[in-house]
Design a protein around this motif. Structure first.
Motif, PDB file in Angstrom:
ATOM      1  N   ASP A  39      20.932  29.653  53.712  1.00 31.72           N
ATOM      2  CA  ASP A  39      21.265  31.060  53.962  1.00 31.72           C
ATOM      3  C   ASP A  39      22.374  31.140  54.821  1.00 31.72           C
ATOM      4  O   ASP A  39      22.735  30.521  55.964  1.00 31.72           O
ATOM      5  CB  ASP A  39      20.124  31.589  55.183  1.00 31.72           C
ATOM      6  N   VAL A  42      23.239  27.666  56.743  1.00 33.64           N
ATOM      7  CA  VAL A  42      22.135  27.185  57.397  1.00 33.64           C
ATOM      8  C   VAL A  42      20.939  26.819  56.442  1.00 33.64           C
ATOM      9  O   VAL A  42      20.552  27.613  55.632  1.00 33.64           O
ATOM     10  CB  VAL A  42      21.268  28.234  58.579  1.00 33.64           C
ATOM     11  N   SER A  43      20.725  25.424  56.748  1.00 34.52           N
ATOM     12  CA  SER A  43      19.716  24.832  55.364  1.00 34.52           C
ATOM     13  C   SER A  43      18.283  24.807  56.132  1.00 34.52           C
ATOM     14  O   SER A  43      18.077  24.413  57.363  1.00 34.52           O
ATOM     15  CB  SER A  43      20.238  23.409  55.108  1.00 34.52           C
ATOM     16  N   LYS A  50      18.278  15.960  58.160  1.00 39.61           N
ATOM     17  CA  LYS A  50      19.643  16.187  58.897  1.00 39.61           C
ATOM     18  C   LYS A  50      19.944  15.043  59.671  1.00 39.61           C
ATOM     19  O   LYS A  50      21.312  14.936  60.115  1.00 39.61           O
ATOM     20  CB  LYS A  50      19.410  17.572  59.670  1.00 39.61           C
ATOM     21  N   ASN A 174      30.066  23.333  52.826  1.00 43.16           N
ATOM     22  CA  ASN A 174      30.869  24.340  53.751  1.00 43.16           C
ATOM     23  C   ASN A 174      32.082  24.583  52.886  1.00 43.16           C
ATOM     24  O   ASN A 174      32.799  23.755  52.785  1.00 43.16           O
ATOM     25  CB  ASN A 174      31.251  24.035  55.089  1.00 43.16           C
TER      26      ASN A 174
END
Length: 434
Positions: A39, A42-43, A50, A174
């Motif tokens: 989103d 934001v994963s 992570k 990104n």
């Protein structure tokens, strides 16, 4: 117990291969974002996944510590980032009682301080190891840029998207960071362009440059597209004898822009009314500017404020907030704001350091980074035939400009790459002078 086993293991570690393997991991690590819900940055990937990057880096750092010579005498240039590391650690500790330890350790230590030794370690490598490391880095970077650009187009042609506005992000996750990686690859391609002798290799390089240009426009990163143009111009100045090849590059880029004018318009939207936005930085009518309300609240109902991108508006707000620390108190100006109750992230490496850690930290970083740029620049202007050093210098320039708009040195893998690139460039130039 004898330390012989440790020495035996260390002797078997080839730093150039260790660094090459880590770079492959770095540039493809965020491919996992396509496997989980995502989103707008934001994963939903599990925390353990992570954290893999941090575990792998710490392991690589320890291995490099064993594989490099700690006893080898180093020139003073190897220590230019140590004052920054020391001051960063001090200001971080000072703000822990105020903001809590979690954000301070995550942002300043895990995302930044841990990577500073990579610069120092570059001076511990032999000249041959540095040469091989640089060669591997360039090859891995070109491979990642081309394959991830192709993947991004295939993903888009398949009707899929990761971000809502369909921007390209490759395996970096990104758009701005992905575009920076492409610009670093562009610097390498321009070296290959200069060295190419036959029309086949020249054509391949031109096609790759065209692909990168098209991909950067699809990231809609206006700042990185500006850096793309800057790198072309700066590289041309440093390699003016290859003007015919750069004319061919200009034709290819112009053709790419002509084919995808819509993508260019989206990319350049960030610069729309930019002058008006900058001129209004100290305008009291801009008070209350937030991400939810990018237009100043007290404009007259019938007025038509200049339309600019939310990205520019938020960065303008970040700059004003960063400079506000100068009037908070002498202690805050020197060491960072003591009014915030948490670490405040900002779009801009200089601004986030100024607000959270003060003038002392930003000066220590800026002086060291400026030294890396000017020292490598002085060397390449005197040694135009050293095309590898020119590439590293161009990369440092790209990072420096990016720091104005992004806290890129706190983003993985660019924190690692920045210090590695600076170390490789300055270690080589220092050795050549000696």
């Amino acid at each position: 117990m004898s330390s012989q086993p440790a020495h035996t293991i260390a002797s078997r570690i080839r730093p150039e291969f260790l660094l090459a393997g880590f770079l492959v991991f770095c540039l493809h690590y965020y491919a996992y974002v396509y496997l989980f819900a995502f989103d707008e940055g934001v994963s939903a990937a599990p925390g353990v996944l992570k954290a893999v990057k941090d575990i792998v880096f710490i392991g690589a750092l320890i291995a490099l510590g064993f594989a490099t010579s700690r006893d080898q005498a180093k020139p003073w240039q190897a220590y230019v980032f140590w004052p920054f590391l020391l001051i960063l650690a001090v200001t971080t500790a000072l703000h822990v009682p105020q903001t809590g330890w979690y954000d301070q350790l995550r942002e300043n230590i895990k995302n930044l301080a841990l990577f500073v030794p990579i610069y120092w370690m570059a001076f511990s490598l032999t000249s041959q190891t540095r040469k091989q490391t640089t060669k591997h880095f360039f090859g891995i970077l070109i491979f990642a840029a081309i394959t991830q650009s192709l993947f991004s187009f295939l993903f888009w042609f398949a009707g899929k998207k990761l971000w809502l506005d369909e921007v390209f992000v490759g395996f970096i996750g990104n758009p701005n960071s992905f575009a920076l990686m492409l610009n670093l690859a562009l610097a390498v391609l321009l070296m290959f362009l200069h060295r190419s002798s036959g029309w086949k290799l020249t054509s391949l390089v031109l096609i790759a440059v065209g692909l990168i240009a098209a991909t950067i426009m699809r990231t809609t990163s206006g700042s990185q597209f500006a850096i793309f143009v800057f790198l072309l111009a700066y590289s041309f100045i440093l390699n003016v004898e290859s003007w015919k090849k750069y004319a061919a590059v200009a034709l290819v880029v112009t053709a790419v822009i002509g084919v995808d004018k819509t993508a260019l318009d989206s990319t350049l939207f960030i610069f729309q009314n930019l002058a008006s936005t900058i001129a209004g930085t100290n305008d009291p009518s801009n008070e209350g500017l937030t991400s939810a309300n990018p237009i100043p609240s007290n404009h007259l109902p019938n007025s038509s404020p200049p339309v600019t991108s939310l990205s520019v508006s938020l960065r303008e707000q970040n700059i004003r907030q960063a400079f506000s620390v100068l009037t908070e108190s002498p202690e805050a100006a020197l060491l960072g704001s003591f009014m915030n109750t948490r670490f405040v992230p900002m779009d801009g490496q200089f601004w986030v350091m100024l607000y959270n850690n003060g003038i002392a930290t930003i000066l220590a970083f800026a002086i060291a980074a400026a030294f890396a740029f000017t020292s490598s620049g002085w060397y390449v202007w005197r040694h135009r035939n050293d095309k590898v050093s020119i590439v590293l210098h161009l990369m440092i320039a790209a990072f420096g400009i990016t720091c104005l708009a992004s806290r890129i040195i706190m983003y993985f893998p660019f924190n690692f790459m920045f210090f590695m690139i600076c170390g490789l460039a300055i270690a080589k130039a220092t050795e050549a002078r000696r």
